[in-house]
Design an enzyme around this catalytic site. Structure first.
Site, PDB file in Angstrom:
ATOM      1  N   ALA A  78     -10.452  35.670  30.357  1.00  0.00           N
ATOM      2  CA  ALA A  78      -9.616  36.301  31.167  1.00  0.00           C
ATOM      3  C   ALA A  78      -8.556  37.010  30.423  1.00  0.00           C
ATOM      4  O   ALA A  78      -8.031  36.454  29.718  1.00  0.00           O
ATOM      5  CB  ALA A  78      -8.758  35.678  32.372  1.00  0.00           C
ATOM      6  N   ALA A  79      -8.686  38.434  30.214  1.00  0.00           N
ATOM      7  CA  ALA A  79      -7.439  39.325  29.600  1.00  0.00           C
ATOM      8  C   ALA A  79      -7.677  40.710  29.842  1.00  0.00           C
ATOM      9  O   ALA A  79      -8.918  41.189  30.130  1.00  0.00           O
ATOM     10  CB  ALA A  79      -7.948  38.852  27.919  1.00  0.00           C
ATOM     11  N   THR A 121     -11.070  38.638  19.100  1.00  0.00           N
ATOM     12  CA  THR A 121     -11.559  40.171  18.750  1.00  0.00           C
ATOM     13  C   THR A 121     -11.396  40.365  17.353  1.00  0.00           C
ATOM     14  O   THR A 121     -10.482  39.850  16.573  1.00  0.00           O
ATOM     15  CB  THR A 121     -10.564  41.070  19.642  1.00  0.00           C
ATOM     16  OG1 THR A 121     -11.162  42.325  19.142  1.00  0.00           O
ATOM     17  CG2 THR A 121      -9.241  41.072  19.531  1.00  0.00           C
ATOM     18  N   TYR A 149      -2.719  44.692  21.596  1.00  0.00           N
ATOM     19  CA  TYR A 149      -4.005  43.805  22.090  1.00  0.00           C
ATOM     20  C   TYR A 149      -4.474  42.840  21.172  1.00  0.00           C
ATOM     21  O   TYR A 149      -4.682  41.560  21.287  1.00  0.00           O
ATOM     22  CB  TYR A 149      -5.074  44.825  22.592  1.00  0.00           C
ATOM     23  CG  TYR A 149      -6.479  44.123  22.637  1.00  0.00           C
ATOM     24  CD1 TYR A 149      -6.515  43.390  23.638  1.00  0.00           C
ATOM     25  CD2 TYR A 149      -7.661  44.418  21.800  1.00  0.00           C
ATOM     26  CE1 TYR A 149      -7.859  42.634  23.721  1.00  0.00           C
ATOM     27  CE2 TYR A 149      -8.540  43.885  21.799  1.00  0.00           C
ATOM     28  CZ  TYR A 149      -8.882  42.961  22.896  1.00  0.00           C
ATOM     29  OH  TYR A 149     -10.145  42.306  23.087  1.00  0.00           O
ATOM     30  N   GLY A 299      -5.265  54.411  15.750  1.00  0.00           N
ATOM     31  CA  GLY A 299      -5.791  52.860  15.217  1.00  0.00           C
ATOM     32  C   GLY A 299      -6.991  52.643  15.295  1.00  0.00           C
ATOM     33  O   GLY A 299      -7.584  51.650  15.254  1.00  0.00           O
TER      34      GLY A 299
HETATM   35  N1  UFG Z   1     -15.627  56.764  20.012  1.00  0.00           N
HETATM   36  C1  UFG Z   1     -15.909  58.048  19.935  1.00  0.00           C
HETATM   37  N2  UFG Z   1     -15.626  59.041  21.129  1.00  0.00           N
HETATM   38  C2  UFG Z   1     -15.584  58.266  22.387  1.00  0.00           C
HETATM   39  C3  UFG Z   1     -15.201  56.784  22.405  1.00  0.00           C
HETATM   40  C4  UFG Z   1     -15.449  56.045  20.949  1.00  0.00           C
HETATM   41  O1  UFG Z   1     -15.942  58.828  19.000  1.00  0.00           O
HETATM   42  O2  UFG Z   1     -15.270  58.883  23.444  1.00  0.00           O
HETATM   43  C5  UFG Z   1     -15.651  56.199  18.830  1.00  0.00           C
HETATM   44  C6  UFG Z   1     -14.459  55.423  18.323  1.00  0.00           C
HETATM   45  O3  UFG Z   1     -13.463  56.343  17.916  1.00  0.00           O
HETATM   46  C7  UFG Z   1     -14.961  54.331  17.254  1.00  0.00           C
HETATM   47  C8  UFG Z   1     -16.323  54.197  17.869  1.00  0.00           C
HETATM   48  O4  UFG Z   1     -16.566  55.064  18.878  1.00  0.00           O
HETATM   49  O5  UFG Z   1     -14.934  54.781  15.968  1.00  0.00           O
HETATM   50  C9  UFG Z   1     -16.352  52.801  18.866  1.00  0.00           C
HETATM   51  O6  UFG Z   1     -15.377  52.914  19.964  1.00  0.00           O
HETATM   52  P1  UFG Z   1     -15.278  51.913  20.984  1.00  0.00           P
HETATM   53  O7  UFG Z   1     -14.065  52.368  21.752  1.00  0.00           O
HETATM   54  O8  UFG Z   1     -16.402  51.713  21.707  1.00  0.00           O
HETATM   55  O9  UFG Z   1     -14.978  50.445  20.313  1.00  0.00           O
HETATM   56  P2  UFG Z   1     -13.733  50.147  19.478  1.00  0.00           P
HETATM   57  O10 UFG Z   1     -14.325  50.083  18.165  1.00  0.00           O
HETATM   58  O11 UFG Z   1     -12.503  50.914  19.631  1.00  0.00           O
HETATM   59  O12 UFG Z   1     -13.385  48.921  19.956  1.00  0.00           O
HETATM   60  C10 UFG Z   1     -13.622  47.580  19.497  1.00  0.00           C
HETATM   61  C11 UFG Z   1     -13.751  46.502  20.888  1.00  0.00           C
HETATM   62  C12 UFG Z   1     -12.202  46.407  20.991  1.00  0.00           C
HETATM   63  C13 UFG Z   1     -11.281  45.903  19.726  1.00  0.00           C
HETATM   64  C14 UFG Z   1     -11.503  46.998  18.785  1.00  0.00           C
HETATM   65  C15 UFG Z   1     -11.077  46.504  17.442  1.00  0.00           C
HETATM   66  O13 UFG Z   1     -14.164  47.153  21.933  1.00  0.00           O
HETATM   67  O14 UFG Z   1     -11.797  45.162  22.111  1.00  0.00           O
HETATM   68  O15 UFG Z   1     -13.076  47.246  18.523  1.00  0.00           O
HETATM   69  O16 UFG Z   1     -10.833  47.614  16.672  1.00  0.00           O
HETATM   70  F1  UFG Z   1     -10.169  45.624  20.027  1.00  0.00           F
END
Ligand code: UFG
Length: 338
Positions: A78-79, A121, A149, A299
């Site tokens: 849960a988070a 994470t 987060y 980020g």
């Molecule tokens: N991205 C796009 N377009 C979009 C959505 C995402 O180009 O519409 C890119 C993001 O910039 C990233 C990659 O796709 O480079 C993956 O993005 P996600 O949002 O799917 O996942 P994240 O890597 O941001 O997130 C994951 C986990 C989080 C964790 C994070 C750590 O889901 O819980 O990695 O950086 F915090």
């Protein structure tokens, strides 16, 4: 008896499914703020279990459960998990993710729980700075979260570890997830037909967003930055299938029975760029859709890929679905069904 918090969410529900298939005795908690009653109903059809709609901040009600049932294992999912929202509303994240974890650890430790499995994470590593010749993140990589987060999870990790130092019966396994994707591998008439899958509101994750675009639920998919220092300029991530990740949790329960508490990265150890994922979806779905180039998202590290040697060697874990086609096909079948 196993207590699972956040069992109606994406990852929690896949773990509940596997535990039910193993005939384990479960109590599943969820306040349904981001999880779904429909997911619980689907899981109840696999096997009946005790579900309680409860927010972890209702500490006294949670305590009643520890008094009433002989809980020896807690799996804590849960988070809240949206990086962007955590920057806008840090207190919401520290309250729900960290404060609630502190309370849960206190209750679990004082009521004889000896296995605590915690969902963490890759965000605890922040923007990785690699030493020359290194590009994978192992568990000893320095932690340096760059958003609330990631910090809320790292602080929770610290609380769990400190408690385990003073209560030798309270053992933990911390799993640091890389990018979780895909849906329940379940076949109906030889076709993959997931019963549960990913559903966030709003959806921010790459694979579901591309699939929604392929299915005309969205107009386009935007690439957040194509000027990163990667071969095609887009970010690289290590995508792990949710059923493989769920299996890791099942193994984790046995693991701490016979081993010391530990922390493990969960990923396949290789990554795909945003452009590679988009092209794979186009090939697999045979659909063309609009792709836009957008600016970088705040980020986002350029490359996040796990070194998974520790989980393979110490937990004897073997991935079953380390195949981008399986990840995308299962997520696509799920996305079509919702
Ligand atoms: N991205 C796009 N377009 C979009 C959505 C995402 O180009 O519409 C890119 C993001 O910039 C990233 C990659 O796709 O480079 C993956 O993005 P996600 O949002 O799917 O996942 P994240 O890597 O941001 O997130 C994951 C986990 C989080 C964790 C994070 C750590 O889901 O819980 O990695 O950086 F915090």
């Amino acid at each position: 008896m196993i207590l699972i918090t956040g069992g109606a969410g994406y990852i929690g529900s896949h773990v509940v499914k596997q535990l039910l298939e193993k005939n384990e005795d479960l109590i599943v908690l969820d306040n349904l703020s981001t999880g779904f009653q429909k997911t619980i109903d689907t899981l109840q059809n696999i096997k009946k279990f005790c579900f309680i709609n409860l927010d972890l901040k209702e500490i006294h009600k949670v305590e009643e459960l520890f008094k009433k049932y002989k809980i020896n294992t807690v799996i804590h999912f849960a988070a809240f998990s949206q990086v962007g929202e955590s920057i806008q509303n840090p207190i919401k994240y520290y309250m729900n993710n960290t404060v609630n974890t502190i309370n849960l650890v206190r209750l679990a430790s004082s009521h004889g729980v000896n296995k605590f499995i915690f969902s963490s994470t890759a965000a605890v590593y922040g923007e990785p700075k690699f030493k020359l010749g290194k590009n994978l993140i192992d568990e000893d990589f320095r932690t340096n979260p760059i958003n609330p987060y990631g910090m809320s999870k790292l602080m929770s990790e610290k609380v769990i570890k400190d408690e385990a130092k003073v209560n030798c019966k309270f053992k933990y396994v911390i799993f640091r997830y890389f990018n979780v994707a895909g849906a329940d591998i379940y076949f109906d008439d030889n076709n993959i037909q997931p019963r549960i899958g990913e559903c966030h509101s709003p959806e921010t994750h790459l694979i579901p967003l591309i699939l929604k675009t392929a299915l005309n639920k969205r107009e386009n998919i935007a690439i957040f930055g194509d000027d990163y220092n990667t071969p095609d300029g887009t970010c690289i991530r290590d995508y792990i299938h949710v059923d493989d990740l769920a299996d890791i949790h099942i193994k984790g329960i046995d693991y701490i029975e016979y081993n010391d508490s530990d922390t493990f990265n969960c990923g396949y150890g290789h990554g795909y760029s945003v452009k590679e994922i988009i092209n794979s979806v186009k090939t697999l779905t045979q659909k063309n859709f609009k792709v836009l180039n957008d600016k970088r998202r705040e980020g986002d590290p350029s490359v996040l890929v796990s070194d998974n040697n520790k989980i393979i060697s110490k937990m004897n874990w073997k991935a079953k679905y380390d195949d981008l086609n399986i990840i995308i096909n299962s997520a696509y079948a799920w996305e079509k069904s919702i």
